[in-house]
Scaffold this active site. Sequence first.
Site, PDB file in Angstrom:
ATOM      1  N   GLU A  57      37.401  35.682  52.072  1.00 38.90           N
ATOM      2  CA  GLU A  57      38.052  35.031  51.186  1.00 38.90           C
ATOM      3  C   GLU A  57      39.150  34.284  52.257  1.00 38.90           C
ATOM      4  O   GLU A  57      39.168  34.889  53.404  1.00 38.90           O
ATOM      5  CB  GLU A  57      39.200  35.841  50.215  1.00 38.90           C
ATOM      6  CG  GLU A  57      38.292  36.374  49.184  1.00 38.90           C
ATOM      7  CD  GLU A  57      39.323  37.187  48.152  1.00 38.90           C
ATOM      8  OE1 GLU A  57      40.269  37.543  48.504  1.00 38.90           O
ATOM      9  OE2 GLU A  57      38.682  37.431  46.906  1.00 38.90           O
ATOM     10  N   LYS A  58      39.717  33.184  52.148  1.00 36.37           N
ATOM     11  CA  LYS A  58      40.830  32.585  52.621  1.00 36.37           C
ATOM     12  C   LYS A  58      42.043  33.669  52.471  1.00 36.37           C
ATOM     13  O   LYS A  58      42.170  34.535  51.346  1.00 36.37           O
ATOM     14  CB  LYS A  58      41.230  31.364  52.071  1.00 36.37           C
ATOM     15  CG  LYS A  58      42.379  30.601  52.666  1.00 36.37           C
ATOM     16  CD  LYS A  58      41.606  29.709  53.660  1.00 36.37           C
ATOM     17  CE  LYS A  58      42.552  29.220  54.405  1.00 36.37           C
ATOM     18  NZ  LYS A  58      42.347  28.838  55.840  1.00 36.37           N
ATOM     19  N   GLY A  97      42.232  49.581  47.097  1.00 40.54           N
ATOM     20  CA  GLY A  97      43.071  50.444  47.695  1.00 40.54           C
ATOM     21  C   GLY A  97      43.253  50.180  49.203  1.00 40.54           C
ATOM     22  O   GLY A  97      43.528  50.709  50.164  1.00 40.54           O
ATOM     23  N   GLY A  98      42.451  48.625  49.661  1.00 39.71           N
ATOM     24  CA  GLY A  98      42.747  48.321  50.916  1.00 39.71           C
ATOM     25  C   GLY A  98      41.527  49.072  51.934  1.00 39.71           C
ATOM     26  O   GLY A  98      41.634  48.404  53.150  1.00 39.71           O
ATOM     27  N   GLU A 115      44.904  41.980  37.779  1.00 42.63           N
ATOM     28  CA  GLU A 115      45.787  41.856  39.089  1.00 42.63           C
ATOM     29  C   GLU A 115      45.391  40.629  39.709  1.00 42.63           C
ATOM     30  O   GLU A 115      44.403  40.134  39.975  1.00 42.63           O
ATOM     31  CB  GLU A 115      45.324  43.228  40.076  1.00 42.63           C
ATOM     32  CG  GLU A 115      45.438  44.537  39.656  1.00 42.63           C
ATOM     33  CD  GLU A 115      45.313  45.274  40.874  1.00 42.63           C
ATOM     34  OE1 GLU A 115      45.688  46.501  40.708  1.00 42.63           O
ATOM     35  OE2 GLU A 115      44.692  44.800  41.828  1.00 42.63           O
ATOM     36  N   ARG A 154      41.784  50.838  32.877  1.00 38.43           N
ATOM     37  CA  ARG A 154      42.192  52.149  32.613  1.00 38.43           C
ATOM     38  C   ARG A 154      43.870  51.817  32.329  1.00 38.43           C
ATOM     39  O   ARG A 154      44.199  50.511  32.393  1.00 38.43           O
ATOM     40  CB  ARG A 154      42.199  52.931  33.822  1.00 38.43           C
ATOM     41  CG  ARG A 154      42.985  52.453  35.192  1.00 38.43           C
ATOM     42  CD  ARG A 154      43.315  53.567  36.064  1.00 38.43           C
ATOM     43  NE  ARG A 154      44.236  52.813  37.051  1.00 38.43           N
ATOM     44  CZ  ARG A 154      44.058  51.979  38.090  1.00 38.43           C
ATOM     45  NH1 ARG A 154      42.731  51.895  38.368  1.00 38.43           N
ATOM     46  NH2 ARG A 154      44.768  51.500  38.954  1.00 38.43           N
ATOM     47  N   LYS A 208      51.849  51.986  45.285  1.00 40.07           N
ATOM     48  CA  LYS A 208      53.090  51.312  44.612  1.00 40.07           C
ATOM     49  C   LYS A 208      54.162  52.100  44.823  1.00 40.07           C
ATOM     50  O   LYS A 208      54.200  53.498  44.583  1.00 40.07           O
ATOM     51  CB  LYS A 208      52.917  51.019  43.420  1.00 40.07           C
ATOM     52  CG  LYS A 208      51.982  49.816  43.237  1.00 40.07           C
ATOM     53  CD  LYS A 208      51.191  49.693  41.903  1.00 40.07           C
ATOM     54  CE  LYS A 208      50.074  48.465  41.819  1.00 40.07           C
ATOM     55  NZ  LYS A 208      49.376  48.515  40.549  1.00 40.07           N
TER      56      LYS A 208
HETATM   57  C1  MV4 Z   1      44.343  40.028  49.779  1.00 40.56           C
HETATM   58  C2  MV4 Z   1      45.438  39.544  50.372  1.00 40.56           C
HETATM   59  C3  MV4 Z   1      45.662  38.394  50.904  1.00 40.56           C
HETATM   60  N1  MV4 Z   1      44.533  37.628  50.877  1.00 40.56           N
HETATM   61  N2  MV4 Z   1      43.468  38.769  49.606  1.00 40.56           N
HETATM   62  C4  MV4 Z   1      45.108  44.553  48.786  1.00 40.56           C
HETATM   63  C5  MV4 Z   1      44.215  45.568  47.986  1.00 40.56           C
HETATM   64  C6  MV4 Z   1      43.034  44.904  47.610  1.00 40.56           C
HETATM   65  N3  MV4 Z   1      42.377  45.473  46.663  1.00 40.56           N
HETATM   66  C7  MV4 Z   1      43.442  43.337  47.681  1.00 40.56           C
HETATM   67  N4  MV4 Z   1      44.597  43.169  48.551  1.00 40.56           N
HETATM   68  C8  MV4 Z   1      45.023  42.223  49.181  1.00 40.56           C
HETATM   69  N5  MV4 Z   1      43.904  41.190  49.080  1.00 40.56           N
HETATM   70  C9  MV4 Z   1      43.421  37.572  50.471  1.00 40.56           C
HETATM   71  N6  MV4 Z   1      42.431  36.868  50.035  1.00 40.56           N
HETATM   72  C10 MV4 Z   1      46.297  40.752  50.498  1.00 40.56           C
HETATM   73  C11 MV4 Z   1      46.083  41.908  50.074  1.00 40.56           C
HETATM   74  C12 MV4 Z   1      47.131  43.100  50.228  1.00 40.56           C
HETATM   75  C13 MV4 Z   1      47.850  43.309  49.089  1.00 40.56           C
HETATM   76  C14 MV4 Z   1      47.722  43.063  47.926  1.00 40.56           C
HETATM   77  C15 MV4 Z   1      48.463  43.771  46.883  1.00 40.56           C
HETATM   78  C16 MV4 Z   1      49.360  44.528  47.077  1.00 40.56           C
HETATM   79  C17 MV4 Z   1      49.742  45.075  48.331  1.00 40.56           C
HETATM   80  C18 MV4 Z   1      48.935  44.522  49.368  1.00 40.56           C
HETATM   81  C19 MV4 Z   1      49.193  44.889  50.606  1.00 40.56           C
HETATM   82  C20 MV4 Z   1      48.566  44.406  51.737  1.00 40.56           C
HETATM   83  C21 MV4 Z   1      47.442  43.463  51.502  1.00 40.56           C
END
Ligand code: MV4
Length: 450
Positions: free
Chosen positions: A200-201, A164-165, A275, A292, A237
């Site tokens: 991570e990159k 959830g960020g 995901e 889930r 979402k």
């Molecule tokens: C990332 C990304 C960009 N690069 N990882 C957001 C929730 C978390 N569980 C993983 N997330 C992200 N990981 C890398 N290496 C961008 C996000 C991300 C995001 C991912 C899916 C849906 C919405 C998002 C909103 C902001 C950031």
Amino acid sequence: MFKKILIANRGEIALRIIRTCKEMGIKTVAVYSTADAESLHVKFADEAVCIGPPASSESYLKMSNIIAAAEITNADAIHPGYGFLSENAKFSKICEEHNIKFIGASPEMIEKMGDKASAKATMKKAGVPCVPGSDGILESYEQTEKLAVEMGFPVMLKASAGGGGKGMRAVWKKEKLRDAWDSARHEARAAFANDAMYLEKLIEEPRHIEIQIVGDSRGKACHLSERDCSIQRRHQKLTEETPSPFMTDELRNEMGLAAVRAAEFIKYEGAGTIEFLVDKHRNFYFMEMNTRIQVEHPITEQVIDFDLIREQILVAAGVPISGKNYTPKLHSIECRINAEDPYNDFRPSPGKITTLHAPGGHGVRLDTHVYSGYTIPPNYDSMIAKLITTAQTRDEAISKMKRALDEFVIEGIKTTIPFHRQLMEHPDYLAGNYTTKFMESFKMEAPIED
Ligand code: MV4
């Protein structure tokens, strides 16, 4: 087969599970907090047990009360729905210890996938593409800086206990890394009592595309194609669709294969979601696995004509899956209707629904627990309904959604219906041209007065 299932959840998903149980001839037990005494899941279950006061921590998260409710009603299984205890390893274990089948993942599986660094290491071993980065947990700031410089900026710092960020920071240059490291760790410690981080990159302007999988007790898994969940706001979402407008047959095959490989590698049992982040070149990377049923599962059900809750129950009872992978032949879109004011920064708007008129007609599905006269309590998630349209093509599903949103009348509270109505006319949405950044630039237009 189970004789009686207790549903350890509330709202639309509790009702959704009760419906499938009825169709399968399985008795149902609802549990509810005092705030939910008038909810439809209580009225439609065969039995209902009050498990505590409104606060989730004292009711829907109170394991001892839920187990007690299962024991006094003689339930032989518990379906946790989504949220609440659905990915709680301790609860899964307690069910096991009480000889109640938990319709979800094993405690070991929940633990392995709940820790994001360990989930990623496992997926890497399974041969699933992962974002380049640190090998597991970062040991010090010095190590982190060295690695970030080697990899090159931008990078993403992530909390291993995250989701959830929370505890996540994008860093664009070396000078900003120290502050990001300190604040991300602080946030992770406060939220999860665990400040383990990995690096991570950064994937810029990614799409969030997830693959639905089902695995059985023989270790066989299949995939049920993808859902595009890129339209999110603050990691919530707002709408999802399948197929993804960004998908190609080749990419679906690759991602589906990777998801099945992942599920079979860990011998995953039940319904799960892998995901992925997908970049503009259609490279895809494992992000997280959800153990889930998810909110957005109905769009998958609509395009492949499959009841995912039924499948979860069958697999939990030891029935093998068919093992066939699916490609959608229809298009389905879900709009999450929340009790929030889209004109006011999506501020929660609980209260009494004075008038409700539900949309209907061909290709329209409405999953909801609310009705005219129902009062939305302020204690829980603001989602009150899921409006799902299904048609032969994306354009037709959008037309249908516009029509259904126009028919949908909810008075007494503010809802996200006007947001979805405007989204369905947005040129980038119509072109299927959107990423997880979409909501950062979205602006509501002034409401039409009448
Ligand atoms: C990332 C990304 C960009 N690069 N990882 C957001 C929730 C978390 N569980 C993983 N997330 C992200 N990981 C890398 N290496 C961008 C996000 C991300 C995001 C991912 C899916 C849906 C919405 C998002 C909103 C902001 C950031």
